[in-house]
Design an enzyme around this catalytic site. Sequence first.
Site: not given
Length: 349
Positions: A143, A218
Amino acid sequence: MPRSCPRPPAPLCVPGRRRFAGCWCHAKRFRKQEHQQDVWEERQVTQPRIGFIGVGLMGHGMAKNLVEKGFPLTVLAHRNRAPVEDLLARGASEAKSAAELAAASDIVILCVTGAPQVEAVVRGESGLLAGARAGLHIIDTSTSEPVLTRALHAELAALGIAFCDSPLGGTPANAEAGTLSAMVGAEPEALAVIRPVLEAFCARITPVGGPGAGHTMKLLNNFLSMGYGALYAEALTLAQKAGVSPQVFDSVLRGSRMDCGFYQTYFRYVLERDVNAHRFALSNALKDITYACNLSPETAAPGSVSAAIKASYAAAVEMGRGDWMLPQISDVVAERNGVSLGLVPAPGA
């Protein structure tokens, strides 16, 4: 020869194979098994060579699926030897540096903490760039920040290297089971190359746009997740102060339109105190919501809600609870407000 077999005995030898004597049916079955073995061995040779950096909580399960599904796998040496040794025992190889790993790979997967770690692995001394060659594909499943992703894509594309972002949805248990979901930001040609690799550990692959789009999606996903976590925590504290226990709270929400998979793992901790129910550290939650907040000035979009969510996780980390798991934000908020979620306050308290 069995009565059910209508054919005469098979020859005692099949050219190129070991000696076999028996009925035609058994010989046919034997040759089929050898053919399947040949196909498996050929697949081992033709599968792209995979390099994997970050065989931790999520990465180990992903890497395990790759090596078990026939991909030649090289992992980067790490101070936590347990997952590395497990993968080596399954047939993986080990590289001493990211540069060495890049030189031995056709596709490299990154599963590290965040943007600083991604940049260090790619651009750092003995990083991937030091050993990379044209044709290499890099998949960043971390991420990370879209700004960095787009910059790396442009820099590496000039060298003939494809940089794709494919952050993941799911838990370490999903990684072990090979049932993660992927949000992929990549050029169409690169996506065609990396898709079979992602399929080794993902049950759902969703292309969301060009490079950087995966990390943007995300962050939006985690904005919602961290938001739910903070909302549940504040609602539980408010309920406790009003004399409504977590058990009563759950009896109303479970099975309602407000129920979901995230709710269930969160409340497995709240009700059962199972710290492994939802393994995602509060320090990582703060990192992700911080990245999400950074999208607001970049896009000139509103960010008041994300800022409030960030403050909740920042307070937990400042209290020294960064290594606590995500559902434990409920205990942090309760503690800051003078209650415990394990006790129902007396009327009038």
